[in-house]
Write an enzyme that holds these catalytic residues in place. Structure first.
Site, PDB file in Angstrom:
ATOM      1  N   HIS A  62      -1.554  -7.065  21.137  1.00  0.00           N
ATOM      2  CA  HIS A  62      -2.258  -7.950  20.207  1.00  0.00           C
ATOM      3  C   HIS A  62      -2.489  -9.329  20.844  1.00  0.00           C
ATOM      4  O   HIS A  62      -3.567  -9.907  20.708  1.00  0.00           O
ATOM      5  CB  HIS A  62      -1.443  -8.070  18.911  1.00  0.00           C
ATOM      6  CG  HIS A  62      -2.147  -8.790  17.808  1.00  0.00           C
ATOM      7  ND1 HIS A  62      -3.426  -8.470  17.410  1.00  0.00           N
ATOM      8  CD2 HIS A  62      -1.749  -9.828  17.004  1.00  0.00           C
ATOM      9  CE1 HIS A  62      -3.796  -9.275  16.417  1.00  0.00           C
ATOM     10  NE2 HIS A  62      -2.802 -10.110  16.158  1.00  0.00           N
ATOM     11  N   ASP A  67       4.864 -14.672  12.686  1.00  0.00           N
ATOM     12  CA  ASP A  67       3.392 -14.671  12.600  1.00  0.00           C
ATOM     13  C   ASP A  67       2.887 -16.102  12.407  1.00  0.00           C
ATOM     14  O   ASP A  67       3.241 -16.746  11.421  1.00  0.00           O
ATOM     15  CB  ASP A  67       2.967 -13.781  11.417  1.00  0.00           C
ATOM     16  CG  ASP A  67       1.490 -13.427  11.458  1.00  0.00           C
ATOM     17  OD1 ASP A  67       0.792 -13.923  12.367  1.00  0.00           O
ATOM     18  OD2 ASP A  67       1.043 -12.668  10.584  1.00  0.00           O
TER      19      ASP A  67
HETATM   20  C1  HEM Z   1      -2.440  -6.093  11.269  1.00  0.00           C
HETATM   21  C2  HEM Z   1      -2.578  -7.329  10.912  1.00  0.00           C
HETATM   22  C3  HEM Z   1      -2.054  -8.424  11.796  1.00  0.00           C
HETATM   23  C4  HEM Z   1      -0.767  -8.767  12.037  1.00  0.00           C
HETATM   24  C5  HEM Z   1       0.501  -8.148  11.431  1.00  0.00           C
HETATM   25  C6  HEM Z   1      -0.797  -9.854  12.983  1.00  0.00           C
HETATM   26  C7  HEM Z   1       0.335 -10.476  13.497  1.00  0.00           C
HETATM   27  C8  HEM Z   1       0.318 -11.385  14.528  1.00  0.00           C
HETATM   28  C9  HEM Z   1       1.488 -11.884  15.193  1.00  0.00           C
HETATM   29  C10 HEM Z   1       2.924 -11.499  14.840  1.00  0.00           C
HETATM   30  C11 HEM Z   1       1.073 -12.728  16.169  1.00  0.00           C
HETATM   31  C12 HEM Z   1       1.949 -13.476  17.192  1.00  0.00           C
HETATM   32  C13 HEM Z   1       2.368 -14.873  16.790  1.00  0.00           C
HETATM   33  C14 HEM Z   1       1.262 -15.793  16.471  1.00  0.00           C
HETATM   34  O1  HEM Z   1       0.849 -15.812  15.320  1.00  0.00           O
HETATM   35  O2  HEM Z   1       0.726 -16.501  17.306  1.00  0.00           O
HETATM   36  C15 HEM Z   1      -0.366 -12.801  16.094  1.00  0.00           C
HETATM   37  C16 HEM Z   1      -1.171 -13.567  16.897  1.00  0.00           C
HETATM   38  C17 HEM Z   1      -2.521 -13.695  16.753  1.00  0.00           C
HETATM   39  N1  HEM Z   1      -3.326 -12.974  15.906  1.00  0.00           N
HETATM   40 FE1  HEM Z   1      -2.719 -11.526  14.647  1.00  0.00          FE
HETATM   41  N2  HEM Z   1      -2.106 -10.145  13.285  1.00  0.00           N
HETATM   42  C18 HEM Z   1      -2.908  -9.296  12.587  1.00  0.00           C
HETATM   43  C19 HEM Z   1      -4.290  -9.248  12.616  1.00  0.00           C
HETATM   44  C20 HEM Z   1      -5.083 -10.158  13.287  1.00  0.00           C
HETATM   45  C21 HEM Z   1      -6.524 -10.208  13.216  1.00  0.00           C
HETATM   46  C22 HEM Z   1      -7.407  -9.257  12.395  1.00  0.00           C
HETATM   47  C23 HEM Z   1      -6.929 -11.266  14.008  1.00  0.00           C
HETATM   48  C24 HEM Z   1      -8.311 -11.797  14.298  1.00  0.00           C
HETATM   49  C25 HEM Z   1      -9.415 -11.467  13.678  1.00  0.00           C
HETATM   50  C26 HEM Z   1      -5.730 -11.856  14.568  1.00  0.00           C
HETATM   51  C27 HEM Z   1      -5.723 -12.952  15.397  1.00  0.00           C
HETATM   52  C28 HEM Z   1      -4.606 -13.428  16.048  1.00  0.00           C
HETATM   53  C29 HEM Z   1      -4.649 -14.511  17.034  1.00  0.00           C
HETATM   54  C30 HEM Z   1      -5.870 -15.310  17.463  1.00  0.00           C
HETATM   55  C31 HEM Z   1      -3.333 -14.657  17.497  1.00  0.00           C
HETATM   56  C32 HEM Z   1      -2.853 -15.639  18.558  1.00  0.00           C
HETATM   57  C33 HEM Z   1      -3.019 -15.017  19.921  1.00  0.00           C
HETATM   58  C34 HEM Z   1      -2.585 -15.937  21.029  1.00  0.00           C
HETATM   59  O3  HEM Z   1      -3.262 -16.962  21.247  1.00  0.00           O
HETATM   60  O4  HEM Z   1      -1.581 -15.622  21.668  1.00  0.00           O
HETATM   61  N3  HEM Z   1      -4.647 -11.167  14.106  1.00  0.00           N
HETATM   62  N4  HEM Z   1      -0.798 -11.945  15.091  1.00  0.00           N
END
Ligand code: HEM
Length: 305
Positions: free
Chosen positions: A220, A147
């Protein structure tokens, strides 16, 4: 303007706390002491805990801002967070006056800083949320995926994380949005790894993003990515308790503009196009959701009086 430590990188341990003011108490003098304490704790961390990268950031909600009679007009996008309601999942809104994000590689520092804050603040407020986050293996969420990989790095962290000339009065400040998610790990673990990878849009072991031709539109990665010009700083931490099967992710984002976060949430919860919501939500329930504002360190010093 000297920002609070919002663009620090995540480390091994974090304590998150949300406090609500009690009714009929003289909140201002105690709040002033807490503002002074923020300066003291961060300075002290620089001297005492260089290798532990310890810091604390304080956020103030719009309701608290008004209760404290802080300067008007408020930061441009500081409002009460409104729920985002999709057909199946809801990003709930919950009440919080002050938020503390306490980081250190060694947990002892987090505990001591949390204790110093609590001793003072408990005179006028009660702690309604306390989450102890930990680093899980090589920076993975409790779902087993790394993450933070696509987070901005270097100078981009300042650009996307801290307000510049767009809000002159609040330059050096940052919007802070938090949500406490509880995961259905039984259902998640029952999903084959190849399916889990489709939910995230990335490979699990090696943390490589899928190419656009194979990445599902409800993953996601597809829905949270709103383009290279709109980024946020995420410092999520896993937390939880085996005893009550409450394992989760404390989602925390700093941004120079809150509309970017809203855009991501809308795509995730309502879907893009509508109905094509983020599949991660079938395994993750948001139980809190609050917007705060983190004034610059200079502004906190002014508040301290
Ligand atoms: C259930 C809760 C969440 C989990 C477990 C989670 C986990 C992750 C993981 C594992 C990634 C892929 C690796 C990385 O960080 O780039 C990711 C990407 C991302 N997450 Fe989350 N996330 C969660 C909630 C959210 C929320 C609520 C938002 C925004 C309001 C968000 C925004 C993002 C963004 C912007 C990326 C990068 C996407 C990209 O450019 O490829 N995440 N998240």
């Amino acid at each position: 303007m000297d920002a609070q430590n919002v663009i620090d990188y995540p480390n091994n341990n974090t304590v998150f706390m949300v406090w609500n003011f009690k009714n009929n108490t003289a909140i201002k003098p105690v709040f002033q002491r807490v503002c002074a304490l923020m300066n003291n704790l961060n300075n002290s961390a620089q001297v005492r805990t260089i290798t532990s990268r310890a810091s604390v950031v304080m956020g103030i909600s719009s309701q608290a801002w008004k209760k404290l009679n802080l300067p008007e007009p408020l930061p441009k996008e500081l409002v009460d967070f409104s729920p985002i309601v999709g057909k199946k999942h809801v990003a709930v809104a919950t009440q919080g006056d002050l938020h503390f994000h306490i980081r250190a590689d060694e947990k002892s520092y987090c505990i001591d800083m949390a204790a110093e804050i609590s001793v003072i603040l408990s005179q006028i407020a009660e702690c309604v949320e306390e989450v102890h986050g930990f680093r899980y293996w090589d920076g993975r969420s409790i779902l087993g995926f790394v993450d933070g990989t696509e987070n901005p790095s270097g100078a981009d962290r300042t650009f996307f994380g801290i307000i510049s000339d767009e809000d002159e009065k609040y330059k050096g400040g940052s919007y802070l949005f938090v949500q406490k998610y509880i995961h259905d790990l039984v259902a998640w673990r029952a999903l084959p790894v190849t399916e889990q990878e489709k939910v995230l849009g990335r490979s699990k072991a090696n943390d490589i993003e899928m190419t656009d031709d194979v990445k599902p539109s409800n993953s996601h990665a597809a829905l949270a990515n709103v383009g290279d010009d709109l980024k946020i700083i995420r410092d999520n931490m896993p937390f939880g308790s085996m005893a009550n099967n409450e394992m989760g992710t404390y989602f925390i984002a700093y941004a120079s503009t809150f509309s970017t976060v809203t855009k991501m949430l809308t795509r995730m919860f309502k879907g893009e196009p509508e109905g094509n919501y983020d599949r991660i939500l079938d395994f993750s329930k948001a139980t809190t959701g609050t917007l705060f504002f983190c004034p610059s360190m200079n502004m906190l010093k002014e508040f301290a009086g």
